[in-house]
Design a protein around this motif. Structure first.
Motif, PDB file in Angstrom:
ATOM      1  N   SER A  56       0.858  -1.404  -0.222  1.00 36.22           N
ATOM      2  CA  SER A  56      -0.379   0.126  -0.089  1.00 36.22           C
ATOM      3  C   SER A  56       0.845   1.502  -0.066  1.00 36.22           C
ATOM      4  CB  SER A  56      -1.050   0.082   1.811  1.00 36.22           C
ATOM      5  OG  SER A  56      -1.877  -0.911   1.100  1.00 36.22           O
ATOM      6  N   VAL A  57       1.245   2.214  -1.064  1.00 39.39           N
ATOM      7  CA  VAL A  57       1.016   3.900  -1.148  1.00 39.39           C
ATOM      8  C   VAL A  57       0.399   4.617  -0.750  1.00 39.39           C
ATOM      9  CG1 VAL A  57       3.498   2.434  -2.110  1.00 39.39           C
ATOM     10  CG2 VAL A  57       1.494   3.135  -3.343  1.00 39.39           C
ATOM     11  N   LEU A  58       0.954   5.268  -0.127  1.00 41.55           N
ATOM     12  CA  LEU A  58       0.017   7.424   0.197  1.00 41.55           C
ATOM     13  C   LEU A  58       0.483   8.029  -0.141  1.00 41.55           C
ATOM     14  CD1 LEU A  58      -2.669   7.606   1.614  1.00 41.55           C
ATOM     15  CD2 LEU A  58      -1.056   8.087   3.560  1.00 41.55           C
ATOM     16  N   LEU A  59       0.021   8.623  -1.412  1.00 42.25           N
ATOM     17  CA  LEU A  59       0.386   9.463  -2.687  1.00 42.25           C
ATOM     18  C   LEU A  59      -0.260  10.483  -2.418  1.00 42.25           C
ATOM     19  CD1 LEU A  59       1.334   7.666  -5.694  1.00 42.25           C
ATOM     20  CD2 LEU A  59       2.995   8.597  -3.627  1.00 42.25           C
ATOM     21  N   PRO A  60      -0.043  11.697  -3.169  1.00 42.05           N
ATOM     22  CA  PRO A  60      -1.188  13.353  -3.258  1.00 42.05           C
ATOM     23  C   PRO A  60      -2.132  12.405  -3.642  1.00 42.05           C
ATOM     24  CG  PRO A  60       1.821  13.664  -2.663  1.00 42.05           C
ATOM     25  CD  PRO A  60       1.358  12.167  -2.835  1.00 42.05           C
ATOM     26  N   SER A  61      -2.934  13.271  -3.370  1.00 46.40           N
ATOM     27  CA  SER A  61      -3.844  12.637  -4.938  1.00 46.40           C
ATOM     28  C   SER A  61      -3.684  13.724  -5.907  1.00 46.40           C
ATOM     29  CB  SER A  61      -5.637  13.362  -3.559  1.00 46.40           C
ATOM     30  OG  SER A  61      -5.381  13.028  -3.100  1.00 46.40           O
ATOM     31  N   ASN A  62      -2.935  14.636  -5.767  1.00 44.33           N
ATOM     32  CA  ASN A  62      -2.669  15.347  -7.151  1.00 44.33           C
ATOM     33  C   ASN A  62      -1.131  15.216  -8.216  1.00 44.33           C
ATOM     34  OD1 ASN A  62      -0.924  16.428  -6.179  1.00 44.33           O
ATOM     35  ND2 ASN A  62      -0.593  18.384  -6.003  1.00 44.33           N
ATOM     36  N   LEU A  65       0.216   9.305 -11.140  1.00 45.20           N
ATOM     37  CA  LEU A  65      -0.202   8.002 -10.861  1.00 45.20           C
ATOM     38  C   LEU A  65      -2.155   7.737 -10.228  1.00 45.20           C
ATOM     39  CD1 LEU A  65       3.052   6.869  -9.333  1.00 45.20           C
ATOM     40  CD2 LEU A  65       2.046   6.526 -11.691  1.00 45.20           C
ATOM     41  N   VAL A  66      -2.270   8.530  -9.331  1.00 45.55           N
ATOM     42  CA  VAL A  66      -3.753   8.801  -8.436  1.00 45.55           C
ATOM     43  C   VAL A  66      -4.088   8.963  -9.528  1.00 45.55           C
ATOM     44  CG1 VAL A  66      -4.982   9.147  -6.926  1.00 45.55           C
ATOM     45  CG2 VAL A  66      -2.613   9.539  -5.769  1.00 45.55           C
ATOM     46  N   ARG A  67      -4.361   9.882 -10.505  1.00 45.11           N
ATOM     47  CA  ARG A  67      -5.028  10.069 -11.403  1.00 45.11           C
ATOM     48  C   ARG A  67      -4.856   9.184 -12.820  1.00 45.11           C
ATOM     49  NH1 ARG A  67      -2.817  15.797 -10.907  1.00 45.11           N
ATOM     50  NH2 ARG A  67      -1.531  15.758 -12.754  1.00 45.11           N
ATOM     51  N   TRP A  68      -3.788   8.519 -12.829  1.00 44.47           N
ATOM     52  CA  TRP A  68      -4.430   7.509 -14.037  1.00 44.47           C
ATOM     53  C   TRP A  68      -5.542   6.831 -13.551  1.00 44.47           C
ATOM     54  CZ3 TRP A  68      -2.303   7.203 -18.707  1.00 44.47           C
ATOM     55  CH2 TRP A  68      -2.095   5.731 -19.349  1.00 44.47           C
ATOM     56  N   ASP A  69      -6.048   6.404 -14.933  1.00 42.27           N
ATOM     57  CA  ASP A  69      -7.853   5.202 -14.658  1.00 42.27           C
ATOM     58  C   ASP A  69      -6.931   3.772 -14.570  1.00 42.27           C
ATOM     59  OD1 ASP A  69      -9.875   4.315 -14.120  1.00 42.27           O
ATOM     60  OD2 ASP A  69     -10.332   5.508 -16.255  1.00 42.27           O
ATOM     61  N   LEU A 127      -5.435  10.532   4.052  1.00 43.25           N
ATOM     62  CA  LEU A 127      -6.839   9.471   3.624  1.00 43.25           C
ATOM     63  C   LEU A 127      -8.122  10.493   3.107  1.00 43.25           C
ATOM     64  CD1 LEU A 127      -6.366   7.257   1.860  1.00 43.25           C
ATOM     65  CD2 LEU A 127      -7.371   5.946   3.664  1.00 43.25           C
ATOM     66  N   GLY A 128      -7.965  10.799   1.460  1.00 42.74           N
ATOM     67  CA  GLY A 128      -9.648  11.497   1.311  1.00 42.74           C
ATOM     68  C   GLY A 128      -9.331  13.005   1.617  1.00 42.74           C
ATOM     69  N   HIS A 129      -8.127  13.319   2.952  1.00 42.21           N
ATOM     70  CA  HIS A 129      -7.956  14.683   2.460  1.00 42.21           C
ATOM     71  C   HIS A 129      -6.904  15.450   2.174  1.00 42.21           C
ATOM     72  CE1 HIS A 129     -11.459  14.565   5.630  1.00 42.21           C
ATOM     73  NE2 HIS A 129     -10.910  13.147   5.968  1.00 42.21           N
ATOM     74  N   GLY A 130      -6.635  15.068   0.713  1.00 41.87           N
ATOM     75  CA  GLY A 130      -5.419  15.384  -0.089  1.00 41.87           C
ATOM     76  C   GLY A 130      -4.356  14.152  -0.174  1.00 41.87           C
ATOM     77  N   ALA A 131      -4.940  13.814   0.516  1.00 38.26           N
ATOM     78  CA  ALA A 131      -4.078  12.348   0.260  1.00 38.26           C
ATOM     79  C   ALA A 131      -4.724  11.071  -0.712  1.00 38.26           C
ATOM     80  CB  ALA A 131      -3.395  10.960   1.274  1.00 38.26           C
ATOM     81  N   SER A 132      -4.109  10.330  -1.541  1.00 38.27           N
ATOM     82  CA  SER A 132      -5.312   8.949  -1.740  1.00 38.27           C
ATOM     83  C   SER A 132      -4.521   7.482  -1.511  1.00 38.27           C
ATOM     84  CB  SER A 132      -5.138   8.925  -3.719  1.00 38.27           C
ATOM     85  OG  SER A 132      -6.112   9.503  -3.652  1.00 38.27           O
TER      86      SER A 132
END
Length: 256
Positions: A56-62, A65-69, A127-132
């Motif tokens: 599990s990796v926690l990354l900034p939501s922006n 890699l987070v935006r990739w579908d 998580l859910g507050h700027g991080a995914s």
């Protein structure tokens, strides 16, 4: 030909590195369009390697890699770093390759709770507050260290356990390096004759033995000194070190 001293198996060493090593996420450049591929390795805000080898990796939501579908083939690299300062401080690497996917928030929160149960960390509150949260499902693993480079299957990884003293190792080695230099010097007598003139440092510790680094003008050399029996507690470790130096009354407990 002499037998090599006993050492943890590759899957056990992989579990130990996973339990304590810092991690970076290698960007899946071939899978992303050139315009959106991250240029460098990614250091997660937090990472956690689960018992089955999933990461599990926690990354900034922006983050890209987070935006990739969808799924991406990627790799997590975990580094085993010596707890004392050395010329070459990296003792080993663990590479976990697999499929990376962003978790939906409800599932991510469930995973975060499972992580917090074994490793509480305030960063999980983001998580859910700027991080995914993303999950890498392992397909292959490779451990590379002084004992060689070995593949580790996810099944073997899941069946193994970290070394029983892996979380105490850093404090013990720092204590030995800073407060018991005379002990380290005495251990020199166990080295091959050609290595006894180098600068001796404690390098590693596991239930089977102590590893020493000899830094000399012609390079670095690592030597493993085997314990008389596998250890699992700090008391047993202290007894083994006293046996190695030949002084049963020597105080070796940290803080003594």
């Amino acid at each position: 030909m002499t037998d090599r001293p006993p050492a943890p198996s590759p899957d056990e060493r992989a579990r130990t590195v996973a339990a304590r090593g810092p991690a970076t996420l290698l960007p899946p450049v071939p899978s992303l369009p050139p315009t959106s591929a991250p240029a460098d390795r990614v250091t997660p805000l937090l990472h956690h390697v689960h018992d089955d080898g999933a990461v599990s990796v926690l990354l900034p939501s922006n983050h890209d890699l987070v935006r990739w579908d969808g799924e991406l083939t990627s790799m997590v690299e975990l580094v085993d770093i010596a707890p004392v300062p050395l010329r070459e401080s990296v003792r080993g690497l663990l590479w976990i390759t697999g499929q990376l996917v962003r978790l939906p928030l409800p599932e991510a929160r469930t995973v975060a709770l499972s992580i917090a149960a074994v490793r509480p960390d305030p960063r999980l509150l983001d998580l859910g507050h700027g991080a995914s949260l993303l999950r890498l499902t392992p397909v292959s693993m490779v451990i590379a260290d002084a004992d060689g480079t070995h593949p580790v299957t996810p099944a073997a990884f899941a069946a193994a356990q970290p070394d029983p003293v892996c979380h105490q190792e850093g404090g013990w080695l720092r204590h030995l390096d800073l407060s018991h230099t005379e002990v380290v010097h005495t251990l020199r007598r166990h080295l091959p004759e050609q290595l006894r003139g180098g600068h001796l440092r404690p390098l590693g510790l596991d239930r089977y033995g102590l590893r020493l680094r000899v830094e000399s003008i012609d390079g670095d050399h690592d030597v493993r000194l085997a314990f008389s029996r596998p250890i699992g507690t700090l008391r047993e470790l202290s007894e083994e070190l006293r046996r190695m130096v030949g002084c049963p009354f020597l105080a070796l407990q940290p803080g003594v």
